[in-house]
Design a protein around this motif. Structure first.
Motif, PDB file in Angstrom:
ATOM      1  N   PHE A  37       0.850  -1.194   0.000  1.00 30.65           N
ATOM      2  CA  PHE A  37       0.000   0.000   0.000  1.00 30.65           C
ATOM      3  C   PHE A  37       0.877   1.231   0.000  1.00 30.65           C
ATOM      4  CE2 PHE A  37       0.594  -1.211   4.416  1.00 30.65           C
ATOM      5  CZ  PHE A  37       1.082  -0.031   4.961  1.00 30.65           C
ATOM      6  N   THR A  79      -6.248  -1.368   4.833  1.00 28.12           N
ATOM      7  CA  THR A  79      -6.418  -0.136   5.619  1.00 28.12           C
ATOM      8  C   THR A  79      -5.904  -0.290   7.048  1.00 28.12           C
ATOM      9  OG1 THR A  79      -8.714  -0.756   6.047  1.00 28.12           O
ATOM     10  CG2 THR A  79      -8.322   0.821   4.250  1.00 28.12           C
ATOM     11  N   GLU A  99      -9.443   3.985  -0.543  1.00 32.24           N
ATOM     12  CA  GLU A  99      -8.647   3.524  -1.674  1.00 32.24           C
ATOM     13  C   GLU A  99      -9.094   4.216  -2.950  1.00 32.24           C
ATOM     14  OE1 GLU A  99      -7.622  -0.632  -3.988  1.00 32.24           O
ATOM     15  OE2 GLU A  99      -7.841  -0.691  -1.799  1.00 32.24           O
ATOM     16  N   HIS A 121      -1.916  -0.844  -3.415  1.00 36.16           N
ATOM     17  CA  HIS A 121      -3.187  -0.176  -3.145  1.00 36.16           C
ATOM     18  C   HIS A 121      -2.885   1.272  -2.746  1.00 36.16           C
ATOM     19  CE1 HIS A 121      -5.603  -3.945  -2.924  1.00 36.16           C
ATOM     20  NE2 HIS A 121      -4.415  -4.451  -2.636  1.00 36.16           N
ATOM     21  N   LEU A 123      -3.998   4.611  -1.109  1.00 42.91           N
ATOM     22  CA  LEU A 123      -4.964   5.065  -0.114  1.00 42.91           C
ATOM     23  C   LEU A 123      -4.751   6.558   0.147  1.00 42.91           C
ATOM     24  CD1 LEU A 123      -4.337   2.139   2.379  1.00 42.91           C
ATOM     25  CD2 LEU A 123      -6.184   2.291   0.719  1.00 42.91           C
TER      26      LEU A 123
END
Length: 178
Positions: A37, A79, A99, A121, A123
């Protein structure tokens, strides 16, 4: 326990979990595709928080990147992992994140020979003031707020000063604000 011995989730090209490996194994050439992420923090003026990675980082040390990056452990919500890393790296607690996309990239670090091959990902969260941060010097060398247009210009002029994933992360962020 060294962060290099932590487990990451290996994924297929569509992001489906296919196994696990240590951080160390996943980042050895040619690299194993794994879930990651990248957190973008934006202030009330729409500026983007840059983090200069610490000199002790095993990949892309001292390069400028987005606010925070990391890897969820196998089965961990992205998350939740991002919240954990924001607290560890920047001392930021409980910033709502959403996201805005996924960016897949592969890049070799010429300094260390390590490889990033990530299903990343992206975010985004809101942060107001750099003085709210308490950085871990083993993770972060410096912080800087920057306007999106200026960041895009700097990325094109001096790409070697920035982590190789940053352009894709910025693109996902800017696409979400259009």
């Amino acid at each position: 326990m060294s962060r290099e011995s932590h487990l990451v989730e290996l994924v297929d090209s569509g992001g489906g979990a296919v196994g696990s490996a240590t951080v160390d194994a996943a980042h050895r050439a040619p690299g194993l595709l794994h879930r990651a992420f990248s957190v973008v923090l934006v202030d009330k003026d729409g500026r983007f928080l840059l983090q200069q990675r610490a000199a002790v980082k095993t990949r892309f040390a001292l390069r400028w990147a987005n606010a925070c990056c990391g890897h969820p452990t196998p089965g961990e919500k992205v998350t939740d992992a991002a919240q954990r890393r924001l607290a560890e790296e920047l001392g930021v607690r409980t910033v709502p994140l959403h996201e805005v996309g996924v960016y897949v990239y592969q890049a070799a670090d010429p300094s260390s020979g390590r490889v990033e091959f990530e299903y990343d990902h992206v975010l985004v969260g809101s942060a107001s003031d750099i003085s709210d941060f308490s950085v871990d010097p083993d993770e972060v060398a410096a912080l800087e707020w920057i306007a999106g247009d200026e960041l895009a210009s700097r990325l094109s002029q001096s790409p070697d000063l920035y982590a190789p994933w940053l352009a894709g992360v910025v693109s996902a962020w800017r696409g979400s604000t259009a």
